[in-house]
Design an enzyme around this catalytic site. Structure first.
Site, PDB file in Angstrom:
ATOM      1  N   LYS A 290      -4.475 -10.810   5.699  1.00  0.00           N
ATOM      2  CA  LYS A 290      -3.478 -11.471   4.830  1.00  0.00           C
ATOM      3  C   LYS A 290      -2.190 -11.732   5.609  1.00  0.00           C
ATOM      4  O   LYS A 290      -1.598 -12.811   5.516  1.00  0.00           O
ATOM      5  CB  LYS A 290      -3.249 -10.583   3.606  1.00  0.00           C
ATOM      6  CG  LYS A 290      -2.122 -10.963   2.679  1.00  0.00           C
ATOM      7  CD  LYS A 290      -0.859 -10.116   2.838  1.00  0.00           C
ATOM      8  CE  LYS A 290      -1.053  -8.638   2.694  1.00  0.00           C
ATOM      9  NZ  LYS A 290       0.170  -7.840   2.846  1.00  0.00           N
TER      10      LYS A 290
ATOM     11  N   LYS B 146       8.840  -9.110   9.048  1.00  0.00           N
ATOM     12  CA  LYS B 146       7.606  -8.318   8.912  1.00  0.00           C
ATOM     13  C   LYS B 146       6.390  -9.124   9.402  1.00  0.00           C
ATOM     14  O   LYS B 146       5.515  -8.604  10.085  1.00  0.00           O
ATOM     15  CB  LYS B 146       7.446  -7.895   7.443  1.00  0.00           C
ATOM     16  CG  LYS B 146       6.140  -7.229   7.101  1.00  0.00           C
ATOM     17  CD  LYS B 146       5.956  -5.905   7.802  1.00  0.00           C
ATOM     18  CE  LYS B 146       4.548  -5.374   7.569  1.00  0.00           C
ATOM     19  NZ  LYS B 146       4.223  -4.267   8.466  1.00  0.00           N
TER      20      LYS B 146
ATOM     21  N   THR C 184       4.267  -6.323   1.616  1.00  0.00           N
ATOM     22  CA  THR C 184       4.338  -7.424   2.578  1.00  0.00           C
ATOM     23  C   THR C 184       3.863  -8.703   1.889  1.00  0.00           C
ATOM     24  O   THR C 184       2.689  -8.813   1.520  1.00  0.00           O
ATOM     25  CB  THR C 184       3.438  -7.152   3.808  1.00  0.00           C
ATOM     26  OG1 THR C 184       3.788  -5.897   4.364  1.00  0.00           O
ATOM     27  CG2 THR C 184       3.607  -8.249   4.847  1.00  0.00           C
TER      28      THR C 184
HETATM   29  P1  NAP Z   1      -3.724  -0.334  -0.761  1.00  0.00           P
HETATM   30  O1  NAP Z   1      -4.009   1.088  -0.468  1.00  0.00           O
HETATM   31  O2  NAP Z   1      -4.824  -1.339  -0.764  1.00  0.00           O
HETATM   32  O3  NAP Z   1      -2.937  -0.398  -2.147  1.00  0.00           O
HETATM   33  C1  NAP Z   1      -2.690  -1.610  -2.790  1.00  0.00           C
HETATM   34  C2  NAP Z   1      -1.946  -1.357  -4.078  1.00  0.00           C
HETATM   35  O4  NAP Z   1      -1.709  -2.621  -4.746  1.00  0.00           O
HETATM   36  C3  NAP Z   1      -2.719  -0.478  -5.081  1.00  0.00           C
HETATM   37  O5  NAP Z   1      -1.803   0.357  -5.750  1.00  0.00           O
HETATM   38  C4  NAP Z   1      -3.312  -1.530  -6.021  1.00  0.00           C
HETATM   39  O6  NAP Z   1      -3.621  -1.025  -7.308  1.00  0.00           O
HETATM   40  C5  NAP Z   1      -2.158  -2.490  -6.103  1.00  0.00           C
HETATM   41  N1  NAP Z   1      -2.542  -3.810  -6.615  1.00  0.00           N
HETATM   42  C6  NAP Z   1      -3.375  -4.706  -6.048  1.00  0.00           C
HETATM   43  N2  NAP Z   1      -3.473  -5.808  -6.820  1.00  0.00           N
HETATM   44  C7  NAP Z   1      -2.673  -5.603  -7.901  1.00  0.00           C
HETATM   45  C8  NAP Z   1      -2.350  -6.370  -9.044  1.00  0.00           C
HETATM   46  N3  NAP Z   1      -2.860  -7.597  -9.231  1.00  0.00           N
HETATM   47  N4  NAP Z   1      -1.495  -5.846  -9.954  1.00  0.00           N
HETATM   48  C9  NAP Z   1      -0.958  -4.603  -9.758  1.00  0.00           C
HETATM   49  N5  NAP Z   1      -1.228  -3.818  -8.696  1.00  0.00           N
HETATM   50  C10 NAP Z   1      -2.078  -4.320  -7.765  1.00  0.00           C
HETATM   51  O7  NAP Z   1      -2.662  -0.942   0.277  1.00  0.00           O
HETATM   52  P2  NAP Z   1      -1.534  -0.250   1.165  1.00  0.00           P
HETATM   53  O8  NAP Z   1      -2.083   0.040   2.492  1.00  0.00           O
HETATM   54  O9  NAP Z   1      -0.846   0.797   0.395  1.00  0.00           O
HETATM   55  O10 NAP Z   1      -0.567  -1.521   1.377  1.00  0.00           O
HETATM   56  C11 NAP Z   1       0.307  -1.965   0.370  1.00  0.00           C
HETATM   57  C12 NAP Z   1       1.219  -3.036   0.956  1.00  0.00           C
HETATM   58  O11 NAP Z   1       1.900  -2.486   2.101  1.00  0.00           O
HETATM   59  C13 NAP Z   1       0.511  -4.286   1.475  1.00  0.00           C
HETATM   60  O12 NAP Z   1       1.342  -5.393   1.248  1.00  0.00           O
HETATM   61  C14 NAP Z   1       0.376  -4.018   2.949  1.00  0.00           C
HETATM   62  O13 NAP Z   1       0.256  -5.211   3.696  1.00  0.00           O
HETATM   63  C15 NAP Z   1       1.664  -3.289   3.224  1.00  0.00           C
HETATM   64  N6  NAP Z   1       1.664  -2.398   4.393  1.00  0.00           N
HETATM   65  C16 NAP Z   1       0.628  -1.540   4.585  1.00  0.00           C
HETATM   66  C17 NAP Z   1       0.643  -0.707   5.690  1.00  0.00           C
HETATM   67  C18 NAP Z   1      -0.475   0.253   5.997  1.00  0.00           C
HETATM   68  O14 NAP Z   1      -0.573   0.676   7.150  1.00  0.00           O
HETATM   69  N7  NAP Z   1      -1.332   0.617   5.059  1.00  0.00           N
HETATM   70  C19 NAP Z   1       1.726  -0.760   6.581  1.00  0.00           C
HETATM   71  C20 NAP Z   1       2.787  -1.607   6.337  1.00  0.00           C
HETATM   72  C21 NAP Z   1       2.741  -2.429   5.230  1.00  0.00           C
HETATM   73  P3  NAP Z   1      -5.093  -0.389  -7.595  1.00  0.00           P
HETATM   74  O15 NAP Z   1      -5.026   1.029  -7.137  1.00  0.00           O
HETATM   75  O16 NAP Z   1      -5.257  -0.521  -9.065  1.00  0.00           O
HETATM   76  O17 NAP Z   1      -6.089  -1.223  -6.829  1.00  0.00           O
END
Ligand code: NAP
Length: 285
Positions: free
Chosen positions: A239, A171, A96
């Site tokens: 965010k 989104k 997102t």
């Molecule tokens: P998360 O568990 O916090 O995972 C974030 C990911 O991004 C990790 O793999 C992290 O790597 C990576 N990352 C962060 N900064 C980075 C950088 N500078 N370079 C490379 N990799 C980087 O988050 P998530 O819940 O999976 O969400 C991921 C995305 O999906 C977000 O945009 C979120 O808004 C969206 N989303 C989430 C949900 C939900 O319910 N969780 C639902 C819909 C959409 P590390 O492991 O090294 O930190």
């Protein structure tokens, strides 16, 4: 056989890749913190040492990272996506981000001869695990067709909007509504509690009427118990509220309730709840 890549093995990425592997697809993974790939490698995924190496090896590479800054770092950084991009390669960013971020990445990928699709998802950890996400796609329509079999494994429905940036916009609109609903729900539970109503009764009465929804029923009992294990981390919700408010500002659309809700998320984030579930906004309410 199509080779798939996946960059970003966080809460969402891990569950999505597990479904691709279970469906028998060939998947190569990379994550900034390499150890988060281990359980997927155990399930049969291959690993590559950089985003560029994944792109070079695979036909279609997905990315699922935190925010616009992460998406840009992944694409434009050293050994990043762009470094491996060439004609015939495809990149699908399901993170997102702001519409402008997608447009910038799209232009850079196309300049290298690749195809780009933005495809942020509606749905959280459980729908990611169940393969019932909803993809909000825009960009190269030919890539939408190519990626559809994989999208159908990870999700229950996909939308295609033609103009790059519209997937991100959709989104942000959806999550802005969700974020404001959550703060109103938390305020209702808090007020009920303060005046001596049981939270479970409030949740049950809500369940009988037109404003019932799966989020209240899923999160409500956990909130009443003070349990905030992250399905959707609060820092990502804040965010999304920030990006939605920026979109409103840019297009002269006032969003009074979203702005108020965002203040609660900022306070909760800065109070140590950034890595808890977004329902932990309850703690500052
Ligand atoms: P998360 O568990 O916090 O995972 C974030 C990911 O991004 C990790 O793999 C992290 O790597 C990576 N990352 C962060 N900064 C980075 C950088 N500078 N370079 C490379 N990799 C980087 O988050 P998530 O819940 O999976 O969400 C991921 C995305 O999906 C977000 O945009 C979120 O808004 C969206 N989303 C989430 C949900 C939900 O319910 N969780 C639902 C819909 C959409 P590390 O492991 O090294 O930190």
């Amino acid at each position: 056989m199509t080779k798939y890549g996946f960059l970003g093995i966080g809460i969402m990425g891990k569950a999505m890749v597990a479904n691709l592997l279970q469906a028998g697809l060939d998947v190569t993974v990379w994550n900034r913190t390499a150890s988060r790939c281990d359980s997927l490698i155990d399930m049969g995924a291959s690993h590559a040492d950089s985003p560029a190496a994944v792109i070079e090896k695979c036909d279609i590479t997905f990315a699922m990272v935190s925010d616009p800054e992460a998406a840009e770092a992944l694409c434009f950084g050293e050994h990043g996506v762009l470094a491996g991009m060439s004609a015939g390669k495809s990149y699908v960013d399901v993170s997102t981000v702001a519409p402008e971020t997608s447009q910038k990445i799209s232009a850079a990928i196309k300049e290298k001869g690749g195809m780009f699709l933005e495809a942020p998802v509606s749905g959280s950890k459980k729908p990611a695990e169940d393969g019932t996400l909803v993809f909000l796609c825009s960009g190269d329509e030919a890539l939408y067709t190519l990626a559809k079999p994989a999208l159908d494994i990870m999700g229950k429905k996909s939308y295609y909007f033609s103009e790059t940036g519209q997937g991100a916009q959709m989104k942000l609109v959806i999550n802005m509504v969700m974020g404001t609903m959550m703060t109103a729900f938390a305020e209702g539970l808090a007020l009920g509690d303060k005046i001596g109503l049981k939270m479970e009764d409030v949740i049950d009465v809500l369940a009988q009427g037109a404003i019932n929804n799966p989020m209240f029923q899923l999160k409500g009992p956990l909130m009443a118990d003070g349990k905030f294990a992250p399905a959707f981390p609060l820092k990502h919700m804040q965010k999304d509220m920030r990006l939605a408010l920026q979109l409103g500002d840019k297009h002269s659309q006032p969003m009074y309730t979203a702005a108020a809700a965002n203040n609660s998320y900022i306070k909760a984030r800065d109070n140590g709840s950034e890595d808890e579930d977004f329902s932990a906004v309850m703690k500052v309410i």
